[in-house]
Design a protein around this motif. Structure first.
Motif, PDB file in Angstrom:
ATOM      1  N   UNK A 211       0.855  -1.187   0.000  1.00 30.24           N
ATOM      2  CA  UNK A 211       0.000   0.000   0.000  1.00 30.24           C
ATOM      3  C   UNK A 211       0.889   1.233   0.000  1.00 30.24           C
TER       4      UNK A 211
ATOM      5  N   UNK B  53      -9.225  -1.836   5.632  1.00 31.70           N
ATOM      6  CA  UNK B  53      -9.667  -3.241   5.595  1.00 31.70           C
ATOM      7  C   UNK B  53      -8.759  -4.084   4.706  1.00 31.70           C
TER       8      UNK B  53
ATOM      9  N   UNK C 235      -5.608  -3.435   4.021  1.00 32.80           N
ATOM     10  CA  UNK C 235      -4.323  -3.580   4.701  1.00 32.80           C
ATOM     11  C   UNK C 235      -4.351  -4.666   5.759  1.00 32.80           C
ATOM     12  N   UNK C 236      -5.394  -4.637   6.594  1.00 35.77           N
ATOM     13  CA  UNK C 236      -5.470  -5.634   7.660  1.00 35.77           C
ATOM     14  C   UNK C 236      -5.639  -7.051   7.117  1.00 35.77           C
TER      15      UNK C 236
ATOM     16  N   UNK D  22      -2.069  -7.482   4.325  1.00 34.47           N
ATOM     17  CA  UNK D  22      -0.686  -7.059   4.556  1.00 34.47           C
ATOM     18  C   UNK D  22      -0.241  -7.043   6.024  1.00 34.47           C
ATOM     19  N   UNK D  23      -1.165  -7.220   6.945  1.00 30.49           N
ATOM     20  CA  UNK D  23      -0.783  -7.285   8.365  1.00 30.49           C
ATOM     21  C   UNK D  23      -0.620  -8.749   8.760  1.00 30.49           C
ATOM     22  N   UNK D  24       0.535  -9.047   9.344  1.00 24.56           N
ATOM     23  CA  UNK D  24       0.768 -10.420   9.790  1.00 24.56           C
ATOM     24  C   UNK D  24      -0.045 -10.683  11.049  1.00 24.56           C
TER      25      UNK D  24
ATOM     26  N   UNK E 211     -11.973   1.018  14.047  1.00 28.30           N
ATOM     27  CA  UNK E 211     -11.383  -0.095  13.300  1.00 28.30           C
ATOM     28  C   UNK E 211      -9.905   0.220  13.117  1.00 28.30           C
TER      29      UNK E 211
ATOM     30  N   UNK F  40      -4.183  -0.289   9.378  1.00 25.06           N
ATOM     31  CA  UNK F  40      -2.999  -1.161   9.324  1.00 25.06           C
ATOM     32  C   UNK F  40      -1.710  -0.385   9.542  1.00 25.06           C
TER      33      UNK F  40
END
Lengths: 303, 303, 303
Positions: B30, B94, B96-97, B100-102, C183, C186
């Motif tokens: 992103x 949303x 990204x989570x 791309x978020x571990x 929310x 990220x």
């Protein structure tokens, strides 16, 4: 459950009068803002407004108040017990500590890393994952978990150091070198923490540069404070949370410092001073004064 | 690399229109302030000024924007893809989570010290060197490394507690004894942390004196804050970094508190209040107001 | 005890003149505010008022001062040694670091938890109970005890990270969803810490959201600071204790930021700026200016 008679025995020297049928009552705890129950002992602070009304409205069976509160007909009808003492706030604190606060046994957790050169007194508690270099710790002191104490630190008796506190790290001092780069100023002083001091969670107290950083007897520092190198703090000082005391500032005794306030370095604060929340103190403050604001200004005498 | 078609499938309910040749594109990440590349998905915040110009100038192949941005001739010539949604800020969050978020696997690190009496829910993560006394932790909660949680703490579901946080230590309260010495006021209340709360790194939340300290559902507290004994915080409150909330203060819901601000004890803050950075709040604040400054003053209605 | 002749040899390039009988003298330490003794080397800061008087009154046998201080008859009679240098403050710092500061040997403590993917340079010290994810750490860096470093972090050479610091945790960003709930935005950027940076105890530096958080070469951050996501800090910046820098703010080089101050997000601070203690910075600051107060205002040029 604690027998009320046992509590009364513990405070009997301070009791002025007991009214109502107190025998056989058992106490579950101490009443608070958002928990109460007839089995919780209630108390009316001596400075409360409308103490009689508050005592009448308490749902507790047992109430501690000062002699300004009378044992009314209503209390009598409801079978209440009124214990009159001079200082209910202090008495309830003593009862709480004696009967309802769990005491930590003085053990040293096996995961605490303690340098062979450390001198640890009697009945000391050291929590898990704390790192104790070759420092000195007096008797009956409690070092909670995840605390770091460097070898330049001398801690007295009956001291409480809460989790995450870092005591004795090198201070923050730099001098520009020939090229204008920041060069670390040496930090080789000590930290002296006297008896009955309390240090809050995640608070940092740096060692002095060449002199020592000193926290005087009975002083209490709350969470997340920064006490810089060479700071000297007197006795019975209360420093609330998130306070910064910059390097070499000297604070007298019986001082109260509000949260998020900051004291410039190399200043002298007298005895019996009050510093307001969020105050930015840029100069000396004489004894017996109240200062507030940004920058901090004299507000009134502290009498 | 994530296939754009997979991302589009994930957000398809929110997509208003897709323009340009999106098939076969792969996304590397992103786009941000200081990193970008044609393979990073870019997004135009709905409140941005000159959104069309920003979208035209983006070097990304794929841009998410609201319908105020048009698919121009230039975009078409350059083979760009424009995905129109109502709320690009939420949609990129949303994406990204999701992609791309571990996610941390719910494991309990073997060095975490967990009391036998602790009640730990399902799918809880507990990091290395954390110390968990006999508390309660709900399902899907994450306790990072070096966290301390005392046995007076009850934590809900989907809570995140970041490293170095210290929850449930005794609060900072003293009463002067007969000799004028500071005597510790007992601290025997609980800490209640409701569902979906986030607690920042090195933040300290003290247990209540006799009542409880409460953090309401969905509230988020940033790093290095001090939440004192008996504080009550409502739902969906945002407390930014280095904030002090002194004892027994009650905060409503949907409140935002700026960094380095401080709230005096025993105050009542309403719902939907904004408190500015560095504000020093010394009194109650009614609902729907904005307060700033030292001391904090009413600035305007919050509508 | 260090032989004075050895110290003189170490600083000989900077010595302008030595007066008095310096052979055979041994030095115990460096004189400070509250410790002194004839065997402690004393020094007169070049900016001190009445330097001659201070030098005359020193009880130390050996005094370092600039050429403005003369070797008086009294000094001669008392057998004192006067070492004249241009910059006594810098010279005493160099002497202190060379002879009186203990150097940590570059060991990695067996209780440090280091991810297999971490890339650790030469001669790195990692203290007990630190948790090092798959990050990069350059040569000669020191990571003290109880530090957390996430895998999104790249640390240069000769960096010092003090105990309790938490580097690379996800930042604090939220967006309201369709139901008005908070929310999590990220947080997938990196943290870049360049060479010769110092990070204070319990300081938190969050990873960027999509971009990186950057601390420039030679910058020094004191204890208990919060550096938010996407912040960019230039070179040779000094950030004192308990400072908040909110998200995406960019700070130039050679900036000094006073304790307990707070910088709003998305601002730009120029080079060579001074920000006063407790300042609440709500906008951009051009280069070469001094700003103070709440809200922060221009005070004067910084020349």
């Amino acid at each position: 459950m604690i027998r009320l008679e046992e509590i009364i025995k513990f405070i009997q020297d301070q009791v002025i009068q007991i009214q109502g049928p107190y025998k056989g009552i058992e106490i579950e705890g101490i009443a608070g803002l958002r928990n109460s129950d007839s089995r919780y002992i209630d108390w009316i602070h001596q400075n409360t407004k409308q103490p009689q009304e508050k005592a009448e409205n308490s749902i507790s069976k047992v109430i501690i108040a000062n002699p300004g509160v009378n044992y009314s007909e209503k209390m009598k009808l409801n079978g209440k017990v009124l214990i009159q003492v001079k200082n209910p706030y202090l008495i309830i604190a003593k009862i709480g500590n004696e009967f309802f606060v769990r005491k930590e046994k003085p053990i040293i957790h096996p995961t605490a890393i303690i340098d062979q050169g450390a001198k640890i007194g009697k009945d000391v508690y050291i929590g898990a994952y704390s790192v104790i270099d070759a420092c000195v710790i007096g008797d009956n002191s409690i070092i909670q978990e995840n605390v770091i104490i460097r070898d330049c630190v001398k801690i007295g008796n009956n001291v409480l150091i809460k989790s995450g506190a870092i005591i004795g790290n090198p201070g923050f001092g730099f001098v520009k070198d020939e090229d204008g780069k920041l060069f670390k100023f040496p930090q080789i002083g000590e930290v002296i923490i006297e008896n009955y001091v309390e240090i809050g969670s995640n608070t940092c107290i740096d060692r002095g540069a060449f002199s020592d950083t000193i926290i005087g007897s009975g002083s209490k520092i709350n969470n997340l404070c920064h006490i810089a190198h060479n700071v000297g703090i007197g006795n019975q000082v209360i420093i609330t949370a998130l306070v910064n005391v910059s390097g070499s500032t000297i604070i007298g005794s019986n001082v109260w410092i509000g949260p998020n306030s900051t004291l410039k370095g190399h200043q002298i604060i007298g005895d019996n001073v009050l510093i307001g929340a969020g105050a930015v103190v840029l100069g000396d403050i004489p004894s017996n004064e109240v200062w507030v604001g940004n920058p901090a200004r004299f507000l009134r005498k502290n009498e």
